[in-house]
Write an enzyme that holds these catalytic residues in place. Structure first.
Site, mmCIF file in Angstrom:
data_model
loop_
_atom_site.group_PDB
_atom_site.id
_atom_site.type_symbol
_atom_site.label_atom_id
_atom_site.label_comp_id
_atom_site.label_asym_id
_atom_site.label_seq_id
_atom_site.Cartn_x
_atom_site.Cartn_y
_atom_site.Cartn_z
ATOM 1 N N TYR A 61 0.825 -1.180 0.097
ATOM 2 C CA TYR A 61 -0.042 0.144 -0.004
ATOM 3 C C TYR A 61 0.901 1.213 -0.192
ATOM 4 O O TYR A 61 1.515 1.755 0.959
ATOM 5 C CB TYR A 61 -0.894 0.095 1.265
ATOM 6 C CG TYR A 61 -1.991 -1.022 1.317
ATOM 7 C CD1 TYR A 61 -2.369 -1.754 0.410
ATOM 8 C CD2 TYR A 61 -2.681 -1.067 2.376
ATOM 9 C CE1 TYR A 61 -3.357 -2.514 0.325
ATOM 10 C CE2 TYR A 61 -3.564 -1.966 2.402
ATOM 11 C CZ TYR A 61 -3.934 -2.765 1.469
ATOM 12 O OH TYR A 61 -5.280 -3.849 1.611
ATOM 13 N N GLY A 212 -17.750 2.387 -3.202
ATOM 14 C CA GLY A 212 -18.411 3.281 -3.086
ATOM 15 C C GLY A 212 -19.719 3.401 -3.666
ATOM 16 O O GLY A 212 -20.575 4.003 -3.465
HETATM 17 N N1 LIG Z 1 -7.477 -8.280 0.919
HETATM 18 C C1 LIG Z 1 -7.814 -7.461 -0.044
HETATM 19 O O1 LIG Z 1 -7.706 -7.939 -1.412
HETATM 20 C C2 LIG Z 1 -8.020 -6.067 0.092
HETATM 21 C C3 LIG Z 1 -8.742 -5.456 -1.102
HETATM 22 C C4 LIG Z 1 -9.001 -4.005 -0.813
HETATM 23 C C5 LIG Z 1 -9.109 -3.531 0.386
HETATM 24 N N2 LIG Z 1 -8.652 -4.391 1.637
HETATM 25 C C6 LIG Z 1 -8.645 -3.717 2.646
HETATM 26 O O2 LIG Z 1 -9.991 -3.463 3.323
HETATM 27 C C7 LIG Z 1 -10.174 -2.017 3.706
HETATM 28 C C8 LIG Z 1 -11.559 -1.530 3.101
HETATM 29 O O3 LIG Z 1 -11.815 -1.955 1.790
HETATM 30 P P1 LIG Z 1 -12.125 -0.541 0.656
HETATM 31 O O4 LIG Z 1 -11.379 0.624 0.925
HETATM 32 O O5 LIG Z 1 -12.025 -1.374 -0.632
HETATM 33 O O6 LIG Z 1 -13.555 -0.383 0.823
HETATM 34 P P2 LIG Z 1 -14.522 0.597 1.830
HETATM 35 O O7 LIG Z 1 -14.498 0.173 3.264
HETATM 36 O O8 LIG Z 1 -16.069 0.246 1.425
HETATM 37 O O9 LIG Z 1 -14.321 2.006 1.662
HETATM 38 C C9 LIG Z 1 -14.437 2.714 0.309
HETATM 39 C C10 LIG Z 1 -14.687 3.997 0.694
HETATM 40 O O10 LIG Z 1 -15.873 4.442 1.372
HETATM 41 C C11 LIG Z 1 -15.668 5.389 2.161
HETATM 42 N N3 LIG Z 1 -16.205 5.311 3.374
HETATM 43 C C12 LIG Z 1 -15.935 4.996 4.548
HETATM 44 N N4 LIG Z 1 -16.917 5.289 5.324
HETATM 45 C C13 LIG Z 1 -17.847 6.174 4.717
HETATM 46 C C14 LIG Z 1 -19.191 6.727 4.959
HETATM 47 N N5 LIG Z 1 -19.745 6.650 6.175
HETATM 48 N N6 LIG Z 1 -19.779 7.375 4.067
HETATM 49 C C15 LIG Z 1 -19.487 7.546 2.777
HETATM 50 N N7 LIG Z 1 -18.191 7.035 2.494
HETATM 51 C C16 LIG Z 1 -17.398 6.211 3.393
HETATM 52 C C17 LIG Z 1 -14.097 5.691 2.369
HETATM 53 O O11 LIG Z 1 -13.324 6.749 2.204
HETATM 54 P P3 LIG Z 1 -12.237 7.662 3.098
HETATM 55 O O12 LIG Z 1 -11.192 7.028 2.826
HETATM 56 O O13 LIG Z 1 -12.518 9.195 2.356
HETATM 57 O O14 LIG Z 1 -12.652 7.979 4.525
HETATM 58 C C18 LIG Z 1 -13.431 4.792 1.189
HETATM 59 O O15 LIG Z 1 -12.793 5.433 0.316
HETATM 60 C C19 LIG Z 1 -8.857 -1.352 3.071
HETATM 61 O O16 LIG Z 1 -8.671 -0.078 3.601
HETATM 62 C C20 LIG Z 1 -8.011 -2.420 3.127
HETATM 63 O O17 LIG Z 1 -7.381 -2.456 4.412
HETATM 64 C C21 LIG Z 1 -8.280 -5.583 1.458
#
Ligand SMILES: NC(=O)c1ccc[n+]([C@@H]2O[C@H](COP(=O)([O-])OP(=O)(O)OC[C@H]3O[C@@H](n4cnc5c(N)ncnc54)[C@H](OP(=O)(O)O)[C@@H]3O)[C@@H](O)[C@H]2O)c1
Length: 323
Positions: A61, A212
């Protein structure tokens, strides 16, 4: 410190917060700008202050930036945090080149991660995908050796098949399976989720908002430079039809006086005591909304409505999570 619900990672695994903080979006992953570092660190501190101790990062990352950031945030409060690290993905100039899970490479990666994080032991260490060219047994066996050496406490895996999960667990007990899961991506319900449950493995479910889509904030068509446009889910008619489904989520959220994101997170949370929503938050302002989502419940009718509207396969097109 607030009393946030906890979850066991694996039958005899550690107790951690049932809401996890995903740190990935605190770094530039696909080449975009790096979010405000002061706010990112303040968000990690606020999460820890509220009892959210599960922090998720990866050595790729931001090419190590994310681990350095998490390391800065946990300096002086190591015991408050449970640090989960993924490894093995190879990126160059924001492009995914593949996986390198040769035992010799894993032994190299771990030392860089420990140094960047400024810690002596990683709580949960996990290959971010499997690598077709290295047997699962060798990958897992290498992490098991690192556990014996004291560099790692628990073994996790990520984005793996049910068969690979069984193999991994037979080599060394797997504490956690990190996997994409949301109303929009339910394919794992057929085989992988039941396998994790049968084996007593905790599920760390990410992408609850489906890149999103389920925040209710997306509008068609997307700007040409929006990175979402690369995924078929967000293109042309797919996006229009998918946003029609999101209208149902928005209407239910309005009826309940909550946000669509809260519903998306609380739906994942409601899928089992062994399932942790892992949510990206890079601003403190997200925390109270997402913590409140962990308190929400659904009537049978509401659950039925969501499950019918978002039945497996009804969201058209995929993201990088297409399985
Ligand atoms: N194992 C894997 O292959 C893999 C792949 C992807 C991700 N991950 C891990 O999983 C975590 C979460 O995954 P993700 O980032 O893909 O998905 P997510 O948690 O659905 O986040 C997507 C977006 O939602 C926004 N968000 C959070 N709370 C919100 C709210 N209350 N209202 C509106 N928008 C909101 C965040 O924005 P802000 O950042 O602006 O707060 C973020 O940009 C990552 O941080 C990472 O650690 C693992």
């Amino acid at each position: 410190m607030k009393n946030i619900e906890q979850i066991n990672l694996g039958t005899n695994g550690p107790l951690v917060s049932k809401l996890g903080l995903g740190c990935m979006r605190m770094s530039s992953i696909w080449g975009g700008p790096t979010p405000d570092e002061t706010e990112s660190i303040a968000t990690i501190h606020a999460a820890l202050d509220n009892g959210i101790n599960f922090l998720n990062t990866g050595d790729f990352y931001g090419a190590g930036h994310n681990e350095l950031l998490v390391g800065k945030a946990v300096k002086g409060r190591r015991n408050d945090a449970f640090i989960s690290v993924k490894f093995g993905a190879i990126f160059h100039n924001g492009q995914w080149l593949g996986m390198d899970l040769r035992p010799i490479s894993i032994r190299n990666f771990i030392n860089y991660s420990l140094t960047r994080l400024g810690i002596e032991t990683i709580d949960l260490y996990q290959p971010s995908r499997m690598d077709g060219s290295v047997p699962v047994e060798d990958i897992i066996g290498t992490v098991a050796d690192l556990i014996k050496e004291g560099k790692v406490r628990y073994l996790g895996v990520s984005e793996i098949t049910s068969k690979q999960l069984r193999t991994a667990n037979s080599v060394y007990p797997v504490s956690a399976l990190e996997i994409g899961y949301s109303l929009a991506d339910r394919q794992i319900e057929g085989e992988l989720l039941p396998t994790a449950k049968e084996l007593g493995i905790g599920v760390v479910a990410f992408a609850n908002t489906a890149e999103g889509l389920l925040t209710g904030e997306m509008k068609a068509p997307l700007a040409a430079n929006d990175y979402h446009s690369h995924f078929s889910r967000f293109q042309g008619d797919n996006l229009i039809k998918n946003l029609e489904k999101v209208e149902v989520l928005k209407a239910l959220a309005a009826e309940k006086g909550v946000t669509p994101t809260q519903l998306a997170i609380s739906w994942v949370n409601a899928q089992g005591d062994h399932i942790m929503p892992l949510v990206s938050m890079s601003k403190r302002s997200r925390l109270s909304e997402n913590m409140a989502a962990m308190e929400m419940t659904f009537s049978a009718g509401e659950m039925e409505k969501l499950n019918t509207t978002f039945a497996s396969g009804t969201i058209l097109g995929g993201t990088y999570l297409q399985r």
